[in-house]
Scaffold this motif. Sequence first.
Motif, mmCIF file in Angstrom:
data_model
loop_
_atom_site.group_PDB
_atom_site.id
_atom_site.type_symbol
_atom_site.label_atom_id
_atom_site.label_comp_id
_atom_site.label_asym_id
_atom_site.label_seq_id
_atom_site.Cartn_x
_atom_site.Cartn_y
_atom_site.Cartn_z
ATOM 1 N N ILE A 130 4.886 14.338 -11.395
ATOM 2 C CA ILE A 130 5.427 14.433 -12.759
ATOM 3 C C ILE A 130 4.374 15.008 -13.698
ATOM 4 C CG2 ILE A 130 6.144 13.046 -14.735
ATOM 5 C CD1 ILE A 130 7.695 11.281 -12.830
ATOM 6 N N ASN A 131 3.130 14.541 -13.580
ATOM 7 C CA ASN A 131 2.061 15.047 -14.447
ATOM 8 C C ASN A 131 1.771 16.526 -14.180
ATOM 9 O OD1 ASN A 131 1.772 12.615 -15.743
ATOM 10 N ND2 ASN A 131 0.119 11.913 -14.422
ATOM 11 N N LEU A 132 1.866 16.963 -12.945
ATOM 12 C CA LEU A 132 1.640 18.370 -12.625
ATOM 13 C C LEU A 132 2.748 19.257 -13.185
ATOM 14 C CD1 LEU A 132 0.307 18.203 -8.968
ATOM 15 C CD2 LEU A 132 -0.972 18.795 -11.026
ATOM 16 N N PHE A 176 0.831 -1.204 0.000
ATOM 17 C CA PHE A 176 0.000 0.000 0.000
ATOM 18 C C PHE A 176 0.872 1.263 0.000
ATOM 19 C CE2 PHE A 176 -2.169 3.376 2.388
ATOM 20 C CZ PHE A 176 -3.273 3.572 1.572
ATOM 21 N N ILE A 177 1.888 1.287 0.834
ATOM 22 C CA ILE A 177 2.790 2.447 0.898
ATOM 23 C C ILE A 177 3.501 2.644 -0.437
ATOM 24 C CG2 ILE A 177 4.931 3.302 1.945
ATOM 25 C CD1 ILE A 177 3.900 2.004 4.582
ATOM 26 N N LEU A 178 3.968 1.560 -1.050
ATOM 27 C CA LEU A 178 4.653 1.669 -2.343
ATOM 28 C C LEU A 178 3.723 2.179 -3.442
ATOM 29 C CD1 LEU A 178 6.883 -1.524 -2.336
ATOM 30 C CD2 LEU A 178 7.647 0.855 -2.245
ATOM 31 N N VAL A 179 2.485 1.685 -3.452
ATOM 32 C CA VAL A 179 1.518 2.132 -4.465
ATOM 33 C C VAL A 179 1.205 3.612 -4.274
ATOM 34 C CG1 VAL A 179 -0.876 1.892 -5.244
ATOM 35 C CG2 VAL A 179 0.535 -0.140 -4.920
ATOM 36 N N VAL A 180 0.973 4.029 -3.041
ATOM 37 C CA VAL A 180 0.692 5.446 -2.776
ATOM 38 C C VAL A 180 1.884 6.299 -3.180
ATOM 39 C CG1 VAL A 180 0.327 7.148 -0.941
ATOM 40 C CG2 VAL A 180 -1.031 5.046 -0.989
ATOM 41 N N ARG A 181 3.095 5.863 -2.831
ATOM 42 C CA ARG A 181 4.297 6.609 -3.206
ATOM 43 C C ARG A 181 4.415 6.720 -4.731
ATOM 44 N NH1 ARG A 181 9.240 6.014 -5.024
ATOM 45 N NH2 ARG A 181 10.926 7.267 -4.220
ATOM 46 N N PHE A 182 4.148 5.615 -5.429
ATOM 47 C CA PHE A 182 4.203 5.614 -6.884
ATOM 48 C C PHE A 182 3.183 6.587 -7.464
ATOM 49 C CE2 PHE A 182 2.577 3.956 -10.924
ATOM 50 C CZ PHE A 182 3.739 3.997 -11.680
ATOM 51 N N LEU A 183 1.954 6.563 -6.938
ATOM 52 C CA LEU A 183 0.906 7.449 -7.449
ATOM 53 C C LEU A 183 1.221 8.912 -7.181
ATOM 54 C CD1 LEU A 183 -2.260 5.384 -6.517
ATOM 55 C CD2 LEU A 183 -1.223 5.661 -8.788
ATOM 56 N N VAL A 184 1.760 9.208 -6.006
ATOM 57 C CA VAL A 184 2.144 10.589 -5.689
ATOM 58 C C VAL A 184 3.263 11.042 -6.614
ATOM 59 C CG1 VAL A 184 3.260 12.029 -3.926
ATOM 60 C CG2 VAL A 184 1.347 10.546 -3.308
ATOM 61 N N PHE A 185 4.236 10.173 -6.859
ATOM 62 C CA PHE A 185 5.336 10.502 -7.764
ATOM 63 C C PHE A 185 4.819 10.759 -9.178
ATOM 64 C CE2 PHE A 185 8.897 9.211 -10.543
ATOM 65 C CZ PHE A 185 9.849 10.138 -10.111
ATOM 66 N N LYS A 186 3.907 9.915 -9.650
ATOM 67 C CA LYS A 186 3.324 10.104 -10.977
ATOM 68 C C LYS A 186 2.544 11.410 -11.061
ATOM 69 C CE LYS A 186 3.459 6.808 -14.096
ATOM 70 N NZ LYS A 186 4.154 6.981 -15.345
ATOM 71 N N LEU A 187 1.799 11.710 -9.988
ATOM 72 C CA LEU A 187 1.014 12.939 -9.944
ATOM 73 C C LEU A 187 1.917 14.174 -10.000
ATOM 74 C CD1 LEU A 187 -1.807 14.189 -9.637
ATOM 75 C CD2 LEU A 187 -1.435 14.155 -7.167
#
Length: 101
Positions: free
Chosen positions: A96-98, A83-94
């Motif tokens: 980059i997209n921003l 869960f922590i890794l997925v959240v970290r990945f999603l935050v990182f992707k967000l």
Amino acid sequence: MVKKNKLTWFLVIFISTISHGVLDAMTTGGRGVGFLIPFNNDRFFFPFREILVSPIGIKNFFSSWGLKVLFSEFKYIFLPCLFILVVRFLVFKLKINLRKT
């Protein structure tokens, strides 16, 4: 680059060492964890003690108790880490997209 690599390895080993004691203090067996040894010989458990203690020996591990231990570790260690890794990945992707917009 070499300094960053050394820092990464230091953090991995440091977090692994700390988490080992913390996770042991959440198990259902043993005498507790000596967090303060050699300054204080008291042993500690955390109030949350749901992780089942692993049986000693290969023969005992491949039993119904061993399967219960694996399920316990999956539920209380693997899933939260995932869960922590997925959240970290999603935050990182967000982030980059921003930056792209």
